[in-house]
Design a protein around this motif. Structure first.
Motif, PDB file in Angstrom:
ATOM      1  N   GLU A  14      60.839  26.707  -0.890  1.00  0.00           N
ATOM      2  CA  GLU A  14      61.847  26.467  -1.922  1.00  0.00           C
ATOM      3  C   GLU A  14      61.282  25.605  -3.056  1.00  0.00           C
ATOM      4  N   ARG A  15      60.463  24.622  -2.699  1.00  0.00           N
ATOM      5  CA  ARG A  15      59.871  23.771  -3.739  1.00  0.00           C
ATOM      6  C   ARG A  15      58.921  24.570  -4.625  1.00  0.00           C
ATOM      7  N   LEU A  16      58.118  25.423  -3.985  1.00  0.00           N
ATOM      8  CA  LEU A  16      57.184  26.238  -4.766  1.00  0.00           C
ATOM      9  C   LEU A  16      57.942  27.182  -5.693  1.00  0.00           C
ATOM     10  N   LEU A  17      58.997  27.787  -5.174  1.00  0.00           N
ATOM     11  CA  LEU A  17      59.762  28.730  -5.993  1.00  0.00           C
ATOM     12  C   LEU A  17      60.503  28.009  -7.108  1.00  0.00           C
ATOM     13  N   CYS A  24      60.964  26.852 -12.924  1.00  0.00           N
ATOM     14  CA  CYS A  24      60.839  25.911 -14.046  1.00  0.00           C
ATOM     15  C   CYS A  24      59.830  26.422 -15.068  1.00  0.00           C
ATOM     16  N   LEU A  25      58.695  26.916 -14.583  1.00  0.00           N
ATOM     17  CA  LEU A  25      57.639  27.377 -15.490  1.00  0.00           C
ATOM     18  C   LEU A  25      58.021  28.669 -16.195  1.00  0.00           C
ATOM     19  N   VAL A  26      58.772  29.526 -15.517  1.00  0.00           N
ATOM     20  CA  VAL A  26      59.217  30.776 -16.145  1.00  0.00           C
ATOM     21  C   VAL A  26      60.211  30.482 -17.268  1.00  0.00           C
ATOM     22  N   HIS A  27      60.980  29.423 -17.118  1.00  0.00           N
ATOM     23  CA  HIS A  27      61.982  29.067 -18.120  1.00  0.00           C
ATOM     24  C   HIS A  27      61.362  28.604 -19.435  1.00  0.00           C
ATOM     25  N   VAL A  28      60.147  28.063 -19.383  1.00  0.00           N
ATOM     26  CA  VAL A  28      59.565  27.450 -20.576  1.00  0.00           C
ATOM     27  C   VAL A  28      58.412  28.282 -21.110  1.00  0.00           C
ATOM     28  N   ASP A  29      58.167  28.170 -22.394  1.00  0.00           N
ATOM     29  CA  ASP A  29      57.057  28.873 -23.046  1.00  0.00           C
ATOM     30  C   ASP A  29      56.639  28.036 -24.246  1.00  0.00           C
ATOM     31  N   HIS A  30      55.631  27.203 -24.042  1.00  0.00           N
ATOM     32  CA  HIS A  30      55.237  26.252 -25.075  1.00  0.00           C
ATOM     33  C   HIS A  30      53.724  26.057 -25.020  1.00  0.00           C
ATOM     34  N   PRO A  31      53.074  25.925 -26.167  1.00  0.00           N
ATOM     35  CA  PRO A  31      51.604  25.797 -26.173  1.00  0.00           C
ATOM     36  C   PRO A  31      51.096  24.552 -25.466  1.00  0.00           C
ATOM     37  N   ILE A  81      52.473  23.289 -22.588  1.00  0.00           N
ATOM     38  CA  ILE A  81      52.902  23.318 -21.190  1.00  0.00           C
ATOM     39  C   ILE A  81      52.104  24.408 -20.488  1.00  0.00           C
ATOM     40  N   ALA A  82      51.473  24.068 -19.359  1.00  0.00           N
ATOM     41  CA  ALA A  82      50.657  25.046 -18.635  1.00  0.00           C
ATOM     42  C   ALA A  82      51.495  26.263 -18.262  1.00  0.00           C
ATOM     43  N   LYS A  83      50.936  27.441 -18.439  1.00  0.00           N
ATOM     44  CA  LYS A  83      51.671  28.692 -18.209  1.00  0.00           C
ATOM     45  C   LYS A  83      51.425  29.217 -16.798  1.00  0.00           C
ATOM     46  N   VAL A  84      52.461  29.832 -16.243  1.00  0.00           N
ATOM     47  CA  VAL A  84      52.334  30.475 -14.937  1.00  0.00           C
ATOM     48  C   VAL A  84      51.994  31.950 -15.157  1.00  0.00           C
ATOM     49  N   GLN A  85      51.083  32.468 -14.332  1.00  0.00           N
ATOM     50  CA  GLN A  85      50.646  33.855 -14.474  1.00  0.00           C
ATOM     51  C   GLN A  85      51.103  34.730 -13.316  1.00  0.00           C
ATOM     52  N   GLY A  86      51.602  34.113 -12.267  1.00  0.00           N
ATOM     53  CA  GLY A  86      52.094  34.896 -11.138  1.00  0.00           C
ATOM     54  C   GLY A  86      52.174  34.061  -9.882  1.00  0.00           C
ATOM     55  N   TRP A  87      52.626  34.695  -8.802  1.00  0.00           N
ATOM     56  CA  TRP A  87      52.654  34.010  -7.518  1.00  0.00           C
ATOM     57  C   TRP A  87      52.537  35.052  -6.409  1.00  0.00           C
ATOM     58  N   ALA A  88      52.122  34.594  -5.227  1.00  0.00           N
ATOM     59  CA  ALA A  88      51.933  35.507  -4.099  1.00  0.00           C
ATOM     60  C   ALA A  88      51.949  34.687  -2.813  1.00  0.00           C
ATOM     61  N   ARG A  89      51.696  35.385  -1.691  1.00  0.00           N
ATOM     62  CA  ARG A  89      51.641  34.711  -0.384  1.00  0.00           C
ATOM     63  C   ARG A  89      50.342  35.056   0.320  1.00  0.00           C
ATOM     64  N   THR A  90      49.881  34.120   1.146  1.00  0.00           N
ATOM     65  CA  THR A  90      48.731  34.384   2.000  1.00  0.00           C
ATOM     66  C   THR A  90      49.202  35.205   3.198  1.00  0.00           C
ATOM     67  N   PRO A  91      48.280  35.814   3.953  1.00  0.00           N
ATOM     68  CA  PRO A  91      48.676  36.545   5.168  1.00  0.00           C
ATOM     69  C   PRO A  91      49.421  35.656   6.166  1.00  0.00           C
ATOM     70  N   GLN A  92      49.182  34.336   6.107  1.00  0.00           N
ATOM     71  CA  GLN A  92      49.882  33.416   7.008  1.00  0.00           C
ATOM     72  C   GLN A  92      51.255  33.020   6.486  1.00  0.00           C
ATOM     73  N   LEU A 152      54.654  20.715 -12.389  1.00  0.00           N
ATOM     74  CA  LEU A 152      56.110  20.621 -12.315  1.00  0.00           C
ATOM     75  C   LEU A 152      56.590  20.704 -10.871  1.00  0.00           C
ATOM     76  N   GLY A 153      55.743  20.223  -9.946  1.00  0.00           N
ATOM     77  CA  GLY A 153      56.107  20.260  -8.535  1.00  0.00           C
ATOM     78  C   GLY A 153      57.361  19.473  -8.225  1.00  0.00           C
ATOM     79  N   ALA A 154      57.630  18.436  -9.003  1.00  0.00           N
ATOM     80  CA  ALA A 154      58.860  17.662  -8.833  1.00  0.00           C
ATOM     81  C   ALA A 154      59.915  18.068  -9.852  1.00  0.00           C
ATOM     82  N   GLY A 155      59.615  19.086 -10.655  1.00  0.00           N
ATOM     83  CA  GLY A 155      60.537  19.508 -11.707  1.00  0.00           C
ATOM     84  C   GLY A 155      61.838  20.067 -11.175  1.00  0.00           C
ATOM     85  N   GLU A 156      62.806  20.152 -12.071  1.00  0.00           N
ATOM     86  CA  GLU A 156      64.131  20.653 -11.689  1.00  0.00           C
ATOM     87  C   GLU A 156      64.767  21.334 -12.895  1.00  0.00           C
ATOM     88  N   TYR A 157      65.512  22.389 -12.641  1.00  0.00           N
ATOM     89  CA  TYR A 157      66.258  23.057 -13.705  1.00  0.00           C
ATOM     90  C   TYR A 157      67.736  23.003 -13.368  1.00  0.00           C
TER      91      TYR A 157
END
Length: 601
Positions: free
Chosen positions: A62-65, A70-77, A79-90, A162-167
C-alpha cells in the motif's frame, strides 16, 4: 516473506525484471534504491521492503502504491518522474523512476560552495515544485536536504522520495501520531501535537501543505548557516548544528548566525520560520514570489559565496585532493598509535577512507565574468520588502520560471566532475575508544564480528505469555515508552555524553545508544501504561537488518514480581539506524517504545 527477502540486497549485475542492477544507492525503512539500466539508459529502481516488526505486511504494498499515485498526480521539471512499476517473482513491488545523476542538496551546498544568488534561485524552483504539488493535492511530508538532488549536468534541483507522501483521499497508513519524517524539519505545530499525543495510539497529525513549506524554509536556513550541511550531528563537525526545534525560543536569525547573509534574505527566512502559525502562514503563501524577487538581485553580496573561503592555512589540499604530506604523516602516526592502544579502534579507523573533495570554485579572474564584474560594481538596489511582493491573488496564472541555477563551476570550464562519495566514519571520542579497550565484547561489535545471530521472521508467543499479559491488563497492541538500553542511561548534555564515552547528536540533541547483537534490558518510562514505570523488560536484539529488531520474553515489575511476556521493541517497525551504524554496532536514539502482543485476535 522470509528474512532473506526482507534484508537481502540486490548484487550488481543481477536482474530486476527487464533492468540490470548496477549499484545500490541508498535506502530507508520502506525501500531500497538501486541504479539500474535498460538499453543503455539509466533508471532508479525503488524496491519495497517490509518492516520486520510490522503487524500488517500488506501495508508494504500500500505504501509503494501510494507513492506511485503521488508521482502520477504530479508533472513538474523539478520533481522526479515515475516511469512504471512491477513486481518481482516473490511478489515484492518496485518503482521505475527517473535517475538523477547528481548530488544531494546537502552535498552540493557543502562542496560546491554556491553563491547566495544560486542558492536563492534554486530554492525558488523548489518552492515552485511544492506549489505545483500542493495544487495537485499532494504533500511530500519528508522534505530535507537529503531528499533533494542537484543534477550534475545543469545544476537543476529535483525533489525525490515521496515514500512518506500523501494525496487527498488516500488511505491512512501511518501507525503513529506523526507521519515518517526528520524531526529537524517538522513544524512547531507537529512537534507540539506529538508531545500532547505521544501516548495516544489513535492520534493522527493532520499534515497541512504549509508544513512542507516550513520544511523548505528550514532547509534554506541550514543552507545559509551551516558550513557542513552534509555532516550529521553524530559526525565530527567544526561547529554544532543550530537548534531549530526549541519549544521556548526561535533560532537566531540567519544573518546573526552568518553575517554574510543579505539582510533582506535573512528577514524573509525569519518570517517563514516564525513559531506562530498564523504569523507564518501569509509569508509562506508568497514564498516562491519572494524567492524569485530575491534571486533577481545582482549586487556583490548576492554574488558572493554563502560560506567564507576555507582557511587554507589549516589543512590545505594538494592537487590530488589529499592533505599535504606533513598532514598525512600525522594521520598515519595517529593510526599507528591507535593500533598500539586498541585493536578495535584501529579496525574502525582503517575502515574510514580519506574523503576527497572537489575543487572549490573561486571568484573568476576574468573581467568578463558576471561575478567578477559584480565585485567591482556598485551594489544593486535593495531587495523588495514583504509588502512589495504580490500576494497569491495578485499573481497571474502563468508562473514565471526563474533563470537556471548555474552549475557550481566557472561557466567557461567543462561540466563539473562527479563529486566523490561523502561517506564518513562516525565521530569517536577518546572515552569511547577507552571503553572499547576495556570491553572486549563491545570492541568485537565495533569490528563487525558479532556472533552469528538468527533474526526472527515473525512474533511467536507462548500461551503462558498471553495469559500473563492478560492478567496484567495488557491488550494486543498495548504500547509503552522505554529507555532502550537500561545499562546506558539517558544523558542530557554533550559533556556527560563525552565523559561516558558515547556519541552526542547535535541534530537530535541526544546522547546516542550503541546496540550490539545479543541480550537487551530495557526500562519502562511511561506512567500512562498499565505496566508500572521502572519495570524492566528482558530479551534479545538483532542489528543486521535495515532496522534494529528486538524481542522481550520477560518483565520484572518494580515490586520484584516477574512475568512471562511477548513484546516487540519499537512502536513503528523496529528502531531506525542512524548513520554510522553497521551490523553488530547500531546507533539508535536512547528512548523509543515497545509493543505488546496480547494474543490472537
Amino acid at each position: 516473506m522470509t528474512t532473506a527477502e526482507v534484508f537481502s540486497y540486490l548484487k550488481p549485475g543481477s536482474r530486476l525484471g527487464a533492468y540490470r542492477v548496477r549499484e545500490w544507492k541508498g535506502g530507508g525503512a520502506y525501500g531500497d534504491v538501486y541504479r539500474g539500466v535498460k538499453d543503455g539508459k539509466p533508471v532508479a529502481l525503488k524496491l519495497s521492503k517490509h518492516r520486520q516488526h510490522s503487524a500488517d505486511p500488506g501495508k508494504t504494498d500500500e505504501r509503494l502504491l501510494r507513492e506511485l499515485v503521488c508521482l502520477v498526480h504530479v508533472d513538474h521539471p523539478h520533481i522526479a518522474k515515475v516511469q512504471g512499476w512491477a513486481r518481482t517473482p516473490q511478489g515484492r513491488g518496485y518503482l521505475v523512476l527517473e535517475y538523477v545523476d547528481g548530488w544531494t542538496l546537502a552535498q552540493w551546498l557543502q562542496n560546491a560552495r554556491p553563491t547566495f544568488q544560486q542558492v536563492v534561485r534554486l530554492f525558488a524552483k523548489l518552492a515552485h515544485a511544492l506549489e505545483h504539488m500542493h495544487g495537485r493535492r499532494v504533500r511530500h511530508r519528508d522534505l530535507s536536504l537529503s531528499n533533494v538532488m542537484v543534477r550534475k549536468v545543469d545544476g537543476e534541483p529535483v525533489l525525490i522520495d515521496l515514500g512518506a507522501g500523501e494525496y487527498s483521499g488516500a488511505q491512512e497508513l501511518t501507525d503513529a501520531p506523526l507521519p515518517p519524517g526528520t524531526n529537524r524539519y517538522r513544524s512547531p505545530e507537529a512537534a507540539r501535537f506529538f508531545k500532547e499525543n505521544q501516548n495516544n495510539p489513535d492520534a493522527r497529525y493532520p499534515f497541512p501543505p504549509e508544513d512542507d513549506l516550513y520544511s523548505l524554509a528550514v532547509c534554506l536556513y541550514d543552507a545559509l548557516t551551516d558550513a557542513e550541511p552534509a555532516r550529521g550531528g553524530w559526525e565530527a563537525r567544526k561547529a554544532p548544528r543550530i537548534d531549530v526545534n526549541s519549544p521556548m525560543w526561535a533560532p537566531p536569525s540567519a544573518r546573526t548566525a552568518n553575517p554574510r547573509v543579505p539582510e533582506a534574505l535573512s528577514e524573509w527566512v525569519e518570517k517563514w520560520m516564525a513559531r506562530d502559525f498564523e504569523k507564518r502562514r501569509p509569508s509562506l503563501a508568497s514564498m516562491r514570489e519572494a524567492l524569485e524577487a530575491l534571486g533577481a538581485q545582482e549586487g556583490a553580496e548576492w554574488l558572493a559565496p554563502v560560506q567564507a573561503p576555507p582557511d587554507t592555512g589549516a589543512v590545505a589540499l594538494e592537487a590530488t585532493g589529499h592533505p599535504p604530506a606533513k598532514s598525512r604523516r600525522r594521520v598515519l602516526a595517529g593510526a599507528v598509535a591507535a593500533v598500539v592502544l586498541v585493536v578495535g579502534a584501529f579496525a574502525l579507523l582503517r575502515e574510514a577512507p580519506l574523503r576527497e573533495a572537489p575543487p572549490v570554485p573561486g571568484v573568476p579572474e576574468s573581467s568578463s565574468d558576471p561575478r567578477a564584474q559584480a565585485l567591482q560594481a556598485h551594489p544593486s538596489p535593495p531587495a523588495p520588502p514583504a509588502s512589495a511582493v504580490p500576494s497569491p491573488s495578485e499573481v497571474p496564472p502563468a508562473v514565471k520560471e526563474s533563470p537556471s541555477v548555474p552549475a557550481p563551476t566557472n561557466p567557461s570550464s567543462n561540466p563539473p566532475a562527479a563529486m566523490p562519495p561523502t561517506k564518513s566514519a562516525p565521530a569517536v571520542s577518546r572515552g569511547f575508544l577507552k571503553k572499547c579497550a576495556e570491553a572486549g565484547a563491545l570492541a568485537a561489535a565495533l569490528l563487525g564480528c558479532p556472533a552469528q545471530q538468527v533474526q526472527p521472521t515473525q512474533q511467536k508467543c507462548s500461551a503462558a505469555a498471553y495469559e500473563s499479559m492478560r492478567r496484567l491488563g495488557l491488550d494486543d497492541g498495548s504500547q509503552v515508552g522505554i529507555l532502550v538500553d537500561a545499562k546506558q542511561p539517558f544523558l542530557r548534555s554533550p559533556d556527560e555524553c563525552e565523559a561516558a564515552g558515547r556519541m552526542w547528536s547535535d541534530d537530535m540533541g541526544e546522547c546516542l545508544t550503541l546496540l550490539g547483537d545479543g541480550k537487551l534490558e530495557s526500562e519502562t518510562q511511561d506512567t500512562l501504561s498499565r505496566l508500572p514505570e521502572g519495570s524492566r523488560l528482558y530479551g534479545r536484539v538483532w542489528t543486521e537488518g535495515a532496522t534494529v529488531v528486538g524481542r522481550y520474553t520477560r518483565a520484572r515489575l518494580p515490586n520484584g514480581a516477574e512475568h512471562e511476556v511477548c513484546v516487540s521493541l519499537s512502536l513503528n517497525g523496529g528502531l531506525d539506524k542512524l548513520p554510522g551504524s553497521k551490523p553488530g554496532a547500531a546507533l539508535v536514539r536512547p528512548r523509543d517504545g515497545a509493543t505488546f502482543f496480547g494474543g490472537p485476535k
